[in-house]
Write an enzyme that holds these catalytic residues in place. Sequence first.
Site, PDB file in Angstrom:
ATOM      1  CE1 TYR A 108      -3.212   3.169   0.982  1.00 21.89           C
ATOM      2  CE2 TYR A 108      -1.880   3.744   2.776  1.00 21.89           C
ATOM      3  CZ  TYR A 108      -2.875   3.856   1.926  1.00 21.89           C
ATOM      4  OH  TYR A 108      -3.448   4.881   1.991  1.00 21.89           O
ATOM      5  CE  LYS A 119      -2.418   7.316  -0.944  1.00 22.09           C
ATOM      6  NZ  LYS A 119      -3.828   7.385  -1.387  1.00 22.09           N
TER       7      LYS A 119
END
Length: 353
Positions: free
Chosen positions: A152, A156
């Site tokens: 994740y 990002k």
Amino acid sequence: MPANLTYVITGGCGFLGSHLVRMLLERDEHIRELRVVDKTVNECVTPCEKVHVYEADIRSKERMSEICSGADVIIHAASLIDVPDGTFTQEELWDVNVRGTENLLNCCLATDVKCLVYTSSVDAFGPNWRGDPLEDGVEESPYDRTHLSSAYGTSKMAAESLVLEFNGRTTKDGGKLRTCALRPPHIYGEGSKLDLSFVKLSKLGTRISSPDVKARQAYVGNVALAHLLAADKLVSPDGIACGRVYNIHDDTPITNYQDFFEYLCPDVKIHEKMILPLWLLYFIAGIFGSLRLLLKPFCNFVPPLSRAPLLACNTTFYLNCAKARKDLGYSPIYAWEQSRQRTADWIEKQLTE
């Protein structure tokens, strides 16, 4: 706040997005139109003369170009958040968080949108795979981000980089796209299903993070405010926020991730000692990780314990938002006690229904 603008909020029916929508509607006299976009539309906002709700996927070039056409500001809050760790595959995270963001940026160029504010995350900065600590870090702090602790966070970081790279690019009609990104920590507040899940788990009292480890949290209302201030700065002539990234937090106490939920629910009492030695927890997480790889051809096994969240909640890592205060004029409007009480009241209501 600049007047008579058309805003697009992606992820507008989500946790942060719905608070952004409400805050914008409180400034109704400044808005020409508000377009709320989400892949799954719920009853978070009622359509009216100024407010339009669209069910759309940010990866769709045709659909997003149609929605963005004629808009002044896009606040891009849509994202896949991998909690529990392993809920989504790396491919799914990259497809939505990175390719979806790139598609939206290209739509801005194609439809002559001038400003985009991106919701990044502290996870885009760290911690890294080694668990190197960072206390009160700034946007330019030297930190090894070669291998971040989670897929994740990696997605990002890549999306954040794209947003900043697109700043200054020429739009179809010869204008210049202005972009910036905000890095909030864990966001809490009323409406957070994630907080509700964490509280339910925390009621078990099981400690898997060292009580000496510290992190920051931020209240959703203050994070939403930071986005609107960033949008104001992108629209303004000085362009001070253009191409920049900003850390965001508020006066929520710096504390241990697990201990934080004792503030939000009186029934939560985390044990003083860890359930198992940290090395053993990592070993168990490693076994689950191997099992996930073995099962990958057949199903997406979501392990009950994995290395990334274990490392995150055992690494002291938090950032400083002095730059946002200086450039954006950011000053939280919700004090800690008010933020805590609003969240605690909402959680109590959810638990008793």
